[in-house]
Design a protein around this motif. Structure first.
Motif: not given
Length: 83
Positions: A53-69
């Motif tokens: 089971l692979v979770s979503s990146i949304a669980v990290y709540g990361v909004t401040h990083l550049r795309r492809n970081s």
């Protein structure tokens, strides 16, 4: 569940990598939580030996990083998107 049942027939391993990210809270709960639970129940009935089971990146709540970081467990959580 009937669709899951047919798709899981003869499978040894299940990779579950799908999740909805947009929509109402109730709709997301239905698809992501209830749907995953039903999928896992059917996988058990079908005799699937391993589930990844692979979770979503949304669980990290990361909004401040550049795309492809790179994002991993060490990234700071931005709680704002989860309010």
């Amino acid at each position: 569940p009937e669709t899951f049942r047919a798709a899981l027939e003869g499978c040894d391993v299940l990779f579950h990598v799908a999740a909805g990210l947009k929509g109402s809270v109730a709709g997301l709960f239905l698809s992501n939580v209830v749907g995953t639970r039903r999928l896992l129940e059917e996988a058990s009935r079908a005799g699937v030996g391993r589930v990844v089971l692979v979770s979503s990146i949304a669980v990290y709540g990361v909004t401040h990083l550049r795309r492809n970081s790179r994002v991993d467990e060490a990234c700071p959580l931005d709680p704002e998107p989860h309010r």
